[in-house]
Structures are given as structure tokens and as C-alpha cells.
Design an enzyme around this catalytic site. Structure first.
Site, PDB file in Angstrom:
ATOM      1  N   GLY A 246       0.775  -1.236   0.000  1.00 16.60           N
ATOM      2  CA  GLY A 246       0.000   0.000   0.000  1.00 16.60           C
ATOM      3  C   GLY A 246       0.803   1.282   0.000  1.00 16.60           C
ATOM      4  N   GLU A 288       4.339  -6.312   1.378  1.00 15.73           N
ATOM      5  CA  GLU A 288       3.829  -6.682   0.057  1.00 15.73           C
ATOM      6  C   GLU A 288       3.640  -5.479  -0.862  1.00 15.73           C
ATOM      7  OE1 GLU A 288       1.038 -10.445   1.290  1.00 15.73           O
ATOM      8  OE2 GLU A 288       0.193  -8.448   1.573  1.00 15.73           O
ATOM      9  N   PRO A 289       4.698  -4.824  -1.266  1.00 10.56           N
ATOM     10  CA  PRO A 289       4.530  -3.691  -2.175  1.00 10.56           C
ATOM     11  C   PRO A 289       4.180  -4.163  -3.587  1.00 10.56           C
ATOM     12  CG  PRO A 289       6.856  -4.114  -1.797  1.00 10.56           C
ATOM     13  CD  PRO A 289       6.103  -5.079  -0.920  1.00 10.56           C
ATOM     14  N   ARG A 291       2.165  -1.650  -6.262  1.00  8.02           N
ATOM     15  CA  ARG A 291       2.205  -0.404  -7.020  1.00  8.02           C
ATOM     16  C   ARG A 291       3.583   0.262  -6.988  1.00  8.02           C
ATOM     17  NH1 ARG A 291      -2.394   2.583  -7.362  1.00  8.02           N
ATOM     18  NH2 ARG A 291      -3.186   1.336  -5.638  1.00  8.02           N
ATOM     19  N   CYS A 359     -16.683   3.065 -26.237  1.00  8.68           N
ATOM     20  CA  CYS A 359     -18.026   3.611 -26.324  1.00  8.68           C
ATOM     21  C   CYS A 359     -18.604   3.910 -24.952  1.00  8.68           C
ATOM     22  CB  CYS A 359     -18.904   2.609 -27.052  1.00  8.68           C
ATOM     23  SG  CYS A 359     -19.306   3.214 -28.655  1.00  8.68           S
ATOM     24  N   TYR A 388      -1.460  -1.820 -12.155  1.00 11.59           N
ATOM     25  CA  TYR A 388      -2.918  -1.828 -12.297  1.00 11.59           C
ATOM     26  C   TYR A 388      -3.382  -1.227 -13.624  1.00 11.59           C
ATOM     27  CZ  TYR A 388      -2.270  -2.815  -7.377  1.00 11.59           C
ATOM     28  OH  TYR A 388      -1.841  -3.365  -6.196  1.00 11.59           O
TER      29      TYR A 388
HETATM   30  C1  LIG Z   1      -3.244  -5.120  -3.381  1.00  7.94           C
HETATM   31  C2  LIG Z   1      -2.530  -5.754  -2.274  1.00  7.94           C
HETATM   32  C3  LIG Z   1      -1.196  -5.433  -2.035  1.00  7.94           C
HETATM   33  C4  LIG Z   1      -0.436  -4.412  -2.815  1.00  7.94           C
HETATM   34  O1  LIG Z   1      -0.923  -3.117  -2.692  1.00  7.94           O
HETATM   35  P1  LIG Z   1      -0.106  -1.921  -3.385  1.00  7.94           P
HETATM   36  O2  LIG Z   1      -0.933  -0.728  -3.090  1.00  7.94           O
HETATM   37  O3  LIG Z   1      -0.054  -2.212  -4.835  1.00  7.94           O
HETATM   38  O4  LIG Z   1       1.238  -1.871  -2.756  1.00  7.94           O
HETATM   39  C5  LIG Z   1      -0.546  -6.110  -1.029  1.00  7.94           C
HETATM   40  N1  LIG Z   1      -1.177  -7.054  -0.283  1.00  7.94           N
HETATM   41  C6  LIG Z   1      -2.462  -7.378  -0.496  1.00  7.94           C
HETATM   42  C7  LIG Z   1      -3.081  -8.427   0.328  1.00  7.94           C
HETATM   43  C8  LIG Z   1      -3.183  -6.742  -1.476  1.00  7.94           C
HETATM   44  O5  LIG Z   1      -4.456  -7.062  -1.665  1.00  7.94           O
END
Ligand SMILES: *Cc1c(COP(=O)(O)O)cnc(C)c1O
Length: 429
Positions: A246, A288-289, A291, A359, A388
């Protein structure tokens, strides 16, 4: 030269390659990725997690941001794991020889077929999202004669200040077990009692595009307390904590992301402090990066077609793609910066509404975007589209999905081929 971007002879360069030439060579729309930017982001995360968690941490690339075989190869090459949310993503990772033990499997409604597929293939961790899944997974593991490492996804009750559709830490959310109501504790007790599941830890993911460290620090302290509570009630002290992803990126000048190391520094200090207070060993930490690994590493090139000025209202500058390759404006009102790649040194004093060719009136890439004066045939580059975009692309209006090329030090190669008309009808009977 931020984000691999540069300017030479009035042309936009990316990863050392002339984007106007790339558009000519491969056609448009085209996704372009800079391999060096991706690898540097992986290394930044890996180095800072190693440093702040004393080697007891692991980075997982959230592959839903951009999933294709080459991304799994790069992640593996950089020594990081991946998180997946479907059997399809797992299949893609395994077909790129990604080691199963470094894969996490998430999802709020995994099917039995997906769980079986994951267990058969020895996926490293499965993150359980509801009560029924505890039983289903325990049974599947039993039938296959395996013990499965699991985490439980917890809603820590934290409101990360981000878009409603991408915040996931608050109680009203489809993912995970609620902490506040005792549901999470009941789930932990239940999972710990199962025969075939090994509860290694807990997971939370509070949202996306977050710019401050506070919600993450708060999550770390809430999760540490939860680990202690579970240990007290069950005698089982888990050794792992997954704090999700996130981390925000810069889409436009309005966004001010922090260096990742700063997140890691602050959050690790909070976690270590909380663990000390609770007399807990500091767990192995996962992040868990998604984006922030691929977002700034990608751009999209389009060709400008129709330009329509509605006096005193706006000018629509239409491109040869749209919501079929980037639905994020239509979905969230997400903002992007763009520039004309063949007019990169010219003043950006033209205010455009960039429209796609689908459209739908809502098929826009953005409004009030400042670009150089556009002409039909120009190459328009939309920035920070690495995350994304391809992964959310569709065949709406039977648009063919664009190709993706990877550039590295000026050289380019196709990593995903452009779809053909044949591809479009290949599943039609
Ligand atoms: C989407 C998601 C992420 C990654 O989020 P980013 O905003 O892309 O860093 C990590 N962990 C889980 C469980 C997610 O659903």
C-alpha cells in the site's frame, strides 16, 4: 532523470530509449517498462527490510499490480517472494519457474479448485480469509497428505486515508477477520486446533496509495498485541507477521511519497517497541509492495487521433486506447500526468481532457492535463502506468490488449505480445 524519464532533442526518453522510436517500432498503444526502475525498487525494499529487521524479513511483490512471466523472473532474480490472489497468478508464476515456497496466496473467496491447486503445488503460505476456508483448507490438506503453512488475514480496524475502494483495514470490508468483535481471535483458535494447518502468523493490508507511516505503525502495534493475545489464550506464539503493501507513489505533483526506508525505519521501531512491551520475540516481517515496485517503472504510449474543442468547455484529445488498457480514471478518478513524447521540450500550456476510443462517455484517461499543443499523429505518453493498468486491461469493445516492452539501458524487448484479432475470437465457438 526521475523514474527513468529523460528528454533529448525534444523527445521523451524512458530507460534510455527514445519513446517516439518505440512507438514507431512496436505500434501504439504500448506499455513500456524500465527494468532498472523495477529492479531498483526491489533492491531498495530488500535492503531496507534486511537492515531494519536485522535480516529477519522478506519482501513479497504483490503481483496483481502487473502479472506476467517476466515480472516473476525479475522478482525471483532479485531474491524477493511474490503474493498472488488467484490460481491464474500462481500458474503464471510457476510457469516462469518461480519457487513455490516463496509464494503467498491471498483472496477472500478462493475456490476449492484453487486451494487444491495451491496445496498440490506446495505454495509457501496460504492466507486464510474466513471461517469456512479454515475447514476447507484443512480437509484438502488432509486429503493430499500435506501440512500447509497459513496466515490469517486480520482487519485491524485502521482507517488508512485513501480512496474508499482501495482501503481495506476498516471493519466494513470484505476481506479478513474483524479484530474488534473477537472474530479474529476465534478464527485463530480454530485454525490453531486444526490437524493439517500450521498457523505461522497473521496478515493485514490496510489499503493502497498511503503516504504516511502512522497507519502502518498503528497496524504493527495492533497486530503485535493480537499475537500476544493469541499466545496467551492458546499457548501458540506465531513467528511471522505480514504487514501488507500500500505504499504510495507519485502519479502527479499532488502526491508526495516517502522513501520506503522511512516506512521501514518507523514501522520496525514501533514493532520492536511493542514486542518488547509484550515480552514477545520480534516476528519475521513480510511486506507486500505492488504499485510502488512497478507503477513508476511503466508508461503508456498512445497516438493522438481526433481533437475536438468544445468552446468555453474543454478540448477532448482522443487516443488510440483508453479504459480498455487503463480503467483507473473510470474506476477511481485516478489522476495521471501526461506529455507529448515528440514535443517533450515544448511548453505544456494546453489543457486537455484525454479521452479513449471506447463507447463510454466516462472513458477518459484524465481531465485538465497540461500538455504541449497537441496535433493528430503526436505520441502521447501517460506516466506511472506500470501498476494496475495491463493487469486491469480488458477487451471491451473488442479492443486488442497492447504489447508490453521492457527497456533496459536503451535496448528494448517485447515481454507481452500485442493481442491479435485471432486472439479475440480464439475462445468464441
Ligand atoms: C493489493 C494488495 C497489495 C499491494 O498493494 P499496493 O498498493 O499495490 O502496494 C498487497 N497485499 C495485499 C493483500 C493486497 O491485496
Amino acid at each position: 532523470m526521475e523514474y527513468g524519464l529523460g528528454i533529448k532533442n525534444n523527445h521523451l526518453y524512458f530507460g534510455g530509449a527514445d519513446t517516439v522510436e518505440l512507438a514507431k517500432q512496436y505500434g501504439t498503444p504500448l506499455y513500456v517498462f524500465d527494468e532498472r526502475v523495477i529492479r531498483e525498487a526491489c533492491r531498495d525494499y530488500k535492503n531496507s527490510i534486511d537492515r531494519y529487521y536485522d535480516g529477519n524479513g522478506m519482501v513479497l511483490y504483490a503481483s496483481k499490480a502487473f502479472s506476467c512471466k517476466e515480472m516473476y523472473r525479475i522478482a525471483n532474480d532479485e531474491g524477493i517472494g511474490v503474493d498472488t490472489v488467484s490460481a491464474g497468478e500462481i500458474y503464471t508464476a510457476l510457469s516462469a519457474d518461480f519457487p513455490a515456497e516463496n509464494i503467498f496466496f491471498h483472496g477472500n473467496n478462493k475456490t476449492d479448485a484453487e486451494l487444491e491447486y495451491a496445496v498440490e503445488n506446495n505454495i509457501g503460505h496460504i492466507v486464510i480469509d474466513d471461517f469456512l476456508e479454515i475447514d476447507r483448507l484443512n480437509n484438502i490438506a488432509g486429503q493430499l497428505g500435506k501440512t500447509v503453512n497459513v496466515m490469517l488475514r486480520i482487519k485491524p480496524g485502521i482507517d488508512a486515508h485513501t480512496h474508499d475502494f482501495i482501503k481495506t483495514g476498516q471493519n466494513d470490508c470484505k476481506f479478513g477477520f474483524t479484530l474488534e468483535t473477537g472474530e479474529a481471535l476465534d478464527a485463530a483458535k480454530k485454525a490453531i486446533r486444526t490437524e493439517n494447518l500450521n498457523v505461522t502468523g497473521f496478515h493485514c493490508h490496510i489499503g493502497s496509495q498511503i503516504f504516511s507511516t502512522e497507519p502502518f505503525s498503528l497496524a504493527a502495534s495492533v497486530m503485535a498485541s493480537f499475537i500476544a493475545r493469541v499466545a496467551n489464550e492458546t499457548g501458540h506464539t506465531v513467528s511471522e507477521l505480514n504487514l501488507g503493501g500500500g505504499f504510495g507513489i507519485r502519479y502527479t505533483d499532488e502526491d508526495e511519497p516517502l522513501p520506503y526506508a522511512e516506512f521501514m525505519n518507523k514501522v520496525s521501531a514501533q514493532l520492536k517497541y511493542s514486542c518488547k512491551e509484550l515480552s514477545l520475540p520480534v516476528p519475521k516481517v513480510f511486506i507486500e509492495p505492488g504499485r510502488s515496485i512497478v507503477g513508476p517503472a511503466g508508461i503508456t504510449l498512445y497516438t493522438v487521433g481526433s481533437i475536438k474543442t468544445i468552446p468555453n468547455i474543454r478540448t477532448y484529445v482522443s487516443v488510440d486506447g483508453g479504459m480498455s488498457d487503463n480503467p483507473r480514471y473510470a474506476l477511481y478518478g485516478a489522476k495521471y500526468d501526461a506529455l507529448i513524447a515528440n514535443k517533450a521540450e515544448e511548453p505544456d500550456d494546453f489543457i486537455a481532457t484525454i479521452a479513449g476510443k471506447c463507447c463510454e462517455s466516462g472513458d477518459l484517461i484524465g481531465e485538465n492535463i497540461k500538455i504541449a499543443t497537441p496535433e493528430t499523429g503526436d505520441v502521447l505518453a501517460v506516466l506511472a502506468t506500470g501498476a494496475y493498468n495491463y493487469s486491469m486491461a480488458s477487451n471491451y469493445n473488442r479492443m486488442t490488449r497492447p504489447a508490453a516492452v521492457m527497456v533496459k539501458d536503451g535496448k528494448s524487448r517485447v515481454i507481452i505480445k500485442r493481442e491479435t484479432f485471432e486472439d479475440l475470437i480464439s475462445k468464441d465457438v
